[in-house]
Design a protein around this motif. Structure first.
Motif, PDB file in Angstrom:
ATOM      1  N   LEU A  22       0.819  -1.208   0.000  1.00  0.00           N
ATOM      2  CA  LEU A  22       0.000   0.000   0.000  1.00  0.00           C
ATOM      3  C   LEU A  22       0.858   1.265   0.000  1.00  0.00           C
ATOM      4  O   LEU A  22       0.435   2.299  -0.514  1.00  0.00           O
ATOM      5  CB  LEU A  22      -0.956  -0.016   1.183  1.00  0.00           C
ATOM      6  N   ALA A  23       2.056   1.175   0.538  1.00  0.00           N
ATOM      7  CA  ALA A  23       2.978   2.310   0.463  1.00  0.00           C
ATOM      8  C   ALA A  23       3.381   2.568  -0.988  1.00  0.00           C
ATOM      9  O   ALA A  23       3.559   3.725  -1.394  1.00  0.00           O
ATOM     10  CB  ALA A  23       4.214   2.058   1.319  1.00  0.00           C
ATOM     11  N   GLY A  24       3.492   1.509  -1.771  1.00  0.00           N
ATOM     12  CA  GLY A  24       3.783   1.672  -3.198  1.00  0.00           C
ATOM     13  C   GLY A  24       2.669   2.393  -3.929  1.00  0.00           C
ATOM     14  O   GLY A  24       2.915   3.262  -4.771  1.00  0.00           O
ATOM     15  N   VAL A  25       1.429   2.052  -3.608  1.00  0.00           N
ATOM     16  CA  VAL A  25       0.281   2.732  -4.200  1.00  0.00           C
ATOM     17  C   VAL A  25       0.318   4.219  -3.841  1.00  0.00           C
ATOM     18  O   VAL A  25       0.147   5.087  -4.706  1.00  0.00           O
ATOM     19  CB  VAL A  25      -1.041   2.106  -3.705  1.00  0.00           C
ATOM     20  N   THR A  26       0.556   4.488  -2.579  1.00  0.00           N
ATOM     21  CA  THR A  26       0.619   5.873  -2.114  1.00  0.00           C
ATOM     22  C   THR A  26       1.738   6.638  -2.824  1.00  0.00           C
ATOM     23  O   THR A  26       1.553   7.785  -3.242  1.00  0.00           O
ATOM     24  CB  THR A  26       0.834   5.914  -0.589  1.00  0.00           C
ATOM     25  N   ALA A  27       2.883   6.011  -2.965  1.00  0.00           N
ATOM     26  CA  ALA A  27       4.018   6.669  -3.621  1.00  0.00           C
ATOM     27  C   ALA A  27       3.705   7.006  -5.075  1.00  0.00           C
ATOM     28  O   ALA A  27       4.041   8.105  -5.548  1.00  0.00           O
ATOM     29  CB  ALA A  27       5.252   5.773  -3.537  1.00  0.00           C
ATOM     30  N   VAL A  28       3.051   6.101  -5.780  1.00  0.00           N
ATOM     31  CA  VAL A  28       2.707   6.369  -7.182  1.00  0.00           C
ATOM     32  C   VAL A  28       1.707   7.514  -7.279  1.00  0.00           C
ATOM     33  O   VAL A  28       1.857   8.416  -8.111  1.00  0.00           O
ATOM     34  CB  VAL A  28       2.161   5.087  -7.858  1.00  0.00           C
ATOM     35  N   LEU A  29       0.686   7.495  -6.429  1.00  0.00           N
ATOM     36  CA  LEU A  29      -0.323   8.562  -6.479  1.00  0.00           C
ATOM     37  C   LEU A  29       0.259   9.920  -6.095  1.00  0.00           C
ATOM     38  O   LEU A  29      -0.019  10.930  -6.763  1.00  0.00           O
ATOM     39  CB  LEU A  29      -1.507   8.205  -5.577  1.00  0.00           C
ATOM     40  N   VAL A  30       1.075   9.953  -5.056  1.00  0.00           N
ATOM     41  CA  VAL A  30       1.693  11.217  -4.642  1.00  0.00           C
ATOM     42  C   VAL A  30       2.678  11.697  -5.707  1.00  0.00           C
ATOM     43  O   VAL A  30       2.713  12.892  -6.049  1.00  0.00           O
ATOM     44  CB  VAL A  30       2.389  11.065  -3.268  1.00  0.00           C
ATOM     45  N   GLY A  31       3.453  10.795  -6.257  1.00  0.00           N
ATOM     46  CA  GLY A  31       4.402  11.177  -7.303  1.00  0.00           C
ATOM     47  C   GLY A  31       3.714  11.722  -8.542  1.00  0.00           C
ATOM     48  O   GLY A  31       4.186  12.682  -9.166  1.00  0.00           O
ATOM     49  N   THR A  32       2.574  11.134  -8.881  1.00  0.00           N
ATOM     50  CA  THR A  32       1.810  11.627 -10.026  1.00  0.00           C
ATOM     51  C   THR A  32       1.280  13.028  -9.759  1.00  0.00           C
ATOM     52  O   THR A  32       1.290  13.891 -10.634  1.00  0.00           O
ATOM     53  CB  THR A  32       0.641  10.674 -10.336  1.00  0.00           C
ATOM     54  N   ARG A  36       3.246  15.842 -11.868  1.00  0.00           N
ATOM     55  CA  ARG A  36       2.302  16.153 -12.946  1.00  0.00           C
ATOM     56  C   ARG A  36       2.839  15.769 -14.325  1.00  0.00           C
ATOM     57  O   ARG A  36       3.104  16.640 -15.171  1.00  0.00           O
ATOM     58  CB  ARG A  36       1.928  17.621 -12.926  1.00  0.00           C
ATOM     59  N   PRO A  37       2.993  14.464 -14.585  1.00  0.00           N
ATOM     60  CA  PRO A  37       3.471  14.059 -15.907  1.00  0.00           C
ATOM     61  C   PRO A  37       2.443  14.396 -16.991  1.00  0.00           C
ATOM     62  O   PRO A  37       1.256  14.560 -16.707  1.00  0.00           O
ATOM     63  CB  PRO A  37       3.635  12.539 -15.772  1.00  0.00           C
ATOM     64  N   ALA A  38       2.908  14.501 -18.231  1.00  0.00           N
ATOM     65  CA  ALA A  38       2.020  14.851 -19.344  1.00  0.00           C
ATOM     66  C   ALA A  38       0.921  13.803 -19.519  1.00  0.00           C
ATOM     67  O   ALA A  38      -0.221  14.143 -19.804  1.00  0.00           O
ATOM     68  CB  ALA A  38       2.837  14.991 -20.621  1.00  0.00           C
ATOM     69  N   HIS A  39       1.268  12.562 -19.377  1.00  0.00           N
ATOM     70  CA  HIS A  39       0.305  11.469 -19.498  1.00  0.00           C
ATOM     71  C   HIS A  39       0.183  10.793 -18.137  1.00  0.00           C
ATOM     72  O   HIS A  39       1.060  10.024 -17.736  1.00  0.00           O
ATOM     73  CB  HIS A  39       0.748  10.461 -20.553  1.00  0.00           C
ATOM     74  N   ARG A  40      -0.894  11.076 -17.447  1.00  0.00           N
ATOM     75  CA  ARG A  40      -1.067  10.535 -16.101  1.00  0.00           C
ATOM     76  C   ARG A  40      -1.704   9.157 -16.093  1.00  0.00           C
ATOM     77  O   ARG A  40      -1.547   8.408 -15.138  1.00  0.00           O
ATOM     78  CB  ARG A  40      -1.922  11.465 -15.257  1.00  0.00           C
ATOM     79  N   TRP A  41      -2.481   8.812 -17.104  1.00  0.00           N
ATOM     80  CA  TRP A  41      -3.252   7.575 -17.057  1.00  0.00           C
ATOM     81  C   TRP A  41      -2.392   6.333 -16.884  1.00  0.00           C
ATOM     82  O   TRP A  41      -2.822   5.409 -16.189  1.00  0.00           O
ATOM     83  CB  TRP A  41      -4.192   7.458 -18.259  1.00  0.00           C
ATOM     84  N   PRO A  42      -1.171   6.230 -17.465  1.00  0.00           N
ATOM     85  CA  PRO A  42      -0.384   5.012 -17.186  1.00  0.00           C
ATOM     86  C   PRO A  42      -0.040   4.863 -15.700  1.00  0.00           C
ATOM     87  O   PRO A  42      -0.001   3.748 -15.178  1.00  0.00           O
ATOM     88  CB  PRO A  42       0.886   5.195 -18.023  1.00  0.00           C
ATOM     89  N   ALA A  47      -1.116   2.387 -10.420  1.00  0.00           N
ATOM     90  CA  ALA A  47      -1.590   2.526  -9.040  1.00  0.00           C
ATOM     91  C   ALA A  47      -2.826   1.670  -8.781  1.00  0.00           C
ATOM     92  O   ALA A  47      -3.017   1.177  -7.669  1.00  0.00           O
ATOM     93  CB  ALA A  47      -1.901   3.989  -8.743  1.00  0.00           C
ATOM     94  N   SER A  48      -3.651   1.461  -9.776  1.00  0.00           N
ATOM     95  CA  SER A  48      -4.838   0.612  -9.576  1.00  0.00           C
ATOM     96  C   SER A  48      -4.481  -0.861  -9.598  1.00  0.00           C
ATOM     97  O   SER A  48      -5.198  -1.684  -9.030  1.00  0.00           O
ATOM     98  CB  SER A  48      -5.900   0.919 -10.630  1.00  0.00           C
TER      99      SER A  48
END
Length: 71
Positions: A22-32, A36-42, A47-48
């Motif tokens: 779950l820390a990995g999920v949090t890290a991906v969401l916070v990093g996104t 603010r990458p140009a393409h967020r959907w990947p 994260a899902s």
């Protein structure tokens, strides 16, 4: 610190696997959000998918230690 507890306290391993996942999920969401990458959907797809990995971990453990049902 979490790795040290994971190695020293075997009874805490299943809970710590969930926390690490779950820390990995949090890290991906916070990093996104922060970068603010140009393409967020990947990143959202990644994260899902990570919680699916976390949810499947107890199933993997049950294969190693199968339940023995009387019957």
């Amino acid at each position: 610190m979490v790795t040290l507890v994971y190695l020293i306290v075997p009874a805490a391993r299943p809970a710590l696997r969930a926390v690490i996942g779950l820390a990995g999920v949090t890290a991906v969401l916070v990093g996104t959000r922060v970068h603010r990458p140009a393409h967020r959907w990947p990143w959202w797809v990644l994260a899902s998918g990570l919680p699916t990995f976390v949810a499947g971990d107890p199933d993997r453990l049950s294969e190693r230690f199968p339940l023995r049902l009387k019957g």
